[in-house]
Design an enzyme around this catalytic site. Structure first.
Site, PDB file in Angstrom:
ATOM      1  N   ASP A  60      43.182  10.273  19.158  1.00  0.00           N
ATOM      2  CA  ASP A  60      44.063   9.432  20.130  1.00  0.00           C
ATOM      3  C   ASP A  60      45.212  10.604  20.415  1.00  0.00           C
ATOM      4  O   ASP A  60      45.883  10.758  19.635  1.00  0.00           O
ATOM      5  CB  ASP A  60      44.676   8.197  19.634  1.00  0.00           C
ATOM      6  N   GLU A  88      39.933  10.019  25.028  1.00  0.00           N
ATOM      7  CA  GLU A  88      40.100   9.146  26.229  1.00  0.00           C
ATOM      8  C   GLU A  88      40.115   9.961  27.628  1.00  0.00           C
ATOM      9  O   GLU A  88      40.794  11.100  27.537  1.00  0.00           O
ATOM     10  CB  GLU A  88      41.459   8.056  26.044  1.00  0.00           C
ATOM     11  N   CYS A 143      41.986  -5.184  18.825  1.00  0.00           N
ATOM     12  CA  CYS A 143      42.273  -4.946  17.433  1.00  0.00           C
ATOM     13  C   CYS A 143      40.818  -4.013  16.726  1.00  0.00           C
ATOM     14  O   CYS A 143      39.644  -4.527  17.250  1.00  0.00           O
ATOM     15  CB  CYS A 143      42.267  -6.024  16.817  1.00  0.00           C
ATOM     16  N   CYS A 185      39.018  -7.029  14.207  1.00  0.00           N
ATOM     17  CA  CYS A 185      38.043  -8.109  14.707  1.00  0.00           C
ATOM     18  C   CYS A 185      37.677  -7.879  16.275  1.00  0.00           C
ATOM     19  O   CYS A 185      36.600  -8.714  16.522  1.00  0.00           O
ATOM     20  CB  CYS A 185      38.910  -9.589  14.700  1.00  0.00           C
ATOM     21  N   CYS A 220      47.616  -7.890  14.975  1.00  0.00           N
ATOM     22  CA  CYS A 220      46.630  -8.961  15.586  1.00  0.00           C
ATOM     23  C   CYS A 220      46.997 -10.284  15.332  1.00  0.00           C
ATOM     24  O   CYS A 220      47.272 -10.646  14.213  1.00  0.00           O
ATOM     25  CB  CYS A 220      45.294  -8.612  15.164  1.00  0.00           C
ATOM     26  N   CYS A 280      43.406 -12.041  13.530  1.00  0.00           N
ATOM     27  CA  CYS A 280      43.062 -11.844  12.117  1.00  0.00           C
ATOM     28  C   CYS A 280      44.119 -11.161  11.215  1.00  0.00           C
ATOM     29  O   CYS A 280      43.987 -11.198  10.148  1.00  0.00           O
ATOM     30  CB  CYS A 280      41.897 -10.585  12.079  1.00  0.00           C
ATOM     31  N   ASP A 300      48.857   4.106  17.252  1.00  0.00           N
ATOM     32  CA  ASP A 300      47.658   5.385  17.551  1.00  0.00           C
ATOM     33  C   ASP A 300      46.597   5.043  16.632  1.00  0.00           C
ATOM     34  O   ASP A 300      45.709   5.634  17.109  1.00  0.00           O
ATOM     35  CB  ASP A 300      48.673   6.647  17.326  1.00  0.00           C
TER      36      ASP A 300
END
Length: 263
Positions: A18, A111, A164, A167, A183, A186, A193
């Site tokens: 990332d 990405e 997330c 989950c 999150c 969960c 990052d």
């Protein structure tokens, strides 16, 4: 140039990378993140001083044909040396980073960042340009091929930061100032990052377990056309239907024109 066949030291490793401004690169395999050196920001004070010195000298004027003075040439050369040093330091750091990653990891996931759109933000344009996201991806594309690995580029609209990693729940909004991902489904609390890097790695593992890896194109990106093909003529051709075709053209969301027969 012919190169001998090579194999990464960890050919089975799948690492999500990332890229960011606060931290240049965060990895999904737990290795320490790579700090952003910010070479241009470090030299900005010196560049401002040298630019003021240049502005006080008699420079060239195209309208009147005025030639620059010797002192202007000397001051401009001093300023250019700082710019060249910043570029050389950035290039050296990126080469060391990409060479290490390509030589160690069998699969790297990054990405598809829209850098041209990101630099339109006047508050972040200088920092984004100083990081060199596009150069990192370009070097990873050919170095992974040299080292016997592969580079997988996630889709531009993949919500790596909002999803997330525990989950799979996706947040509707996530402010850029929120550096910790929490999150609500969960209860996972993780660095923003690092969460994005984990999602990138898991995306490739799902792809490998499913329909197979993406097909890279000439610049190292994944193929964005559907598996069935583009279906007809591309959107970069003149905006009218070909002779003998009754296809209807309608404006797309991005302002281009698409053939509705192929949809």
């Amino acid at each position: 140039m012919e190169r001998a066949a090579a194999t990464p030291s960890r050919p089975e490793a799948v690492v999500g990378v990332d890229l960011g401004v606060k931290t240049l690169a965060v990895y999904s395999d737990g290795r320490p993140p790579t700090a952003n050196p910010r070479y241009l920001a470090a030299a900005s004070r010196k560049l401002r001083r040298l630019s003021r010195a240049v502005s006080r000298k008699q420079g060239p004027d195209r309208r009147s044909g005025q030639q620059p003075s010797g002192r202007w040439r000397k001051a401009d050369a001093a300023r250019n040396r700082v710019h060249h040093r910043v570029a050389a330091l950035r290039r050296d750091a990126i080469h060391k980073l990409t060479t290490t990653l390509a030589g160690e990891c069998g699969t790297l996931v990054v990405e598809d960042l829209h850098v041209a759109g990101m630099v339109r933000n006047r508050r972040l344009a200088r920092a984004i340009s100083d990081a060199g996201f596009g150069e990192i991806r370009r070097q990873l594309a050919y170095k992974t091929e040299w080292k016997g690995g592969r580079l997988v580029v996630a889709g531009r609209w993949f919500a790596s930061s909002k999803t997330c990693s525990g989950c799979g729940a996706v947040k509707a909004k996530l402010a850029l100032s929120e550096r910790t991902y929490t999150c609500t489904a969960c209860g996972l609390i993780v660095d923003r990052d690092l969460n994005a890097a984990l999602n990138l790695a898991s995306l490739v593992k799902q792809t490998v377990a499913g329909s197979g890896p993406e097909t890279p194109n000439g610049r190292g990106a994944d193929r964005k056309t559907p598996p069935a093909g583009a279906g007809g003529w591309e959107t970069s051709t003149p905006h009218r239907a070909p002779p003998g075709s009754d296809g209807d053209l309608r404006p797309a969301m991005d302002g281009s024109l698409r053939n509705t027969e192929t949809q």
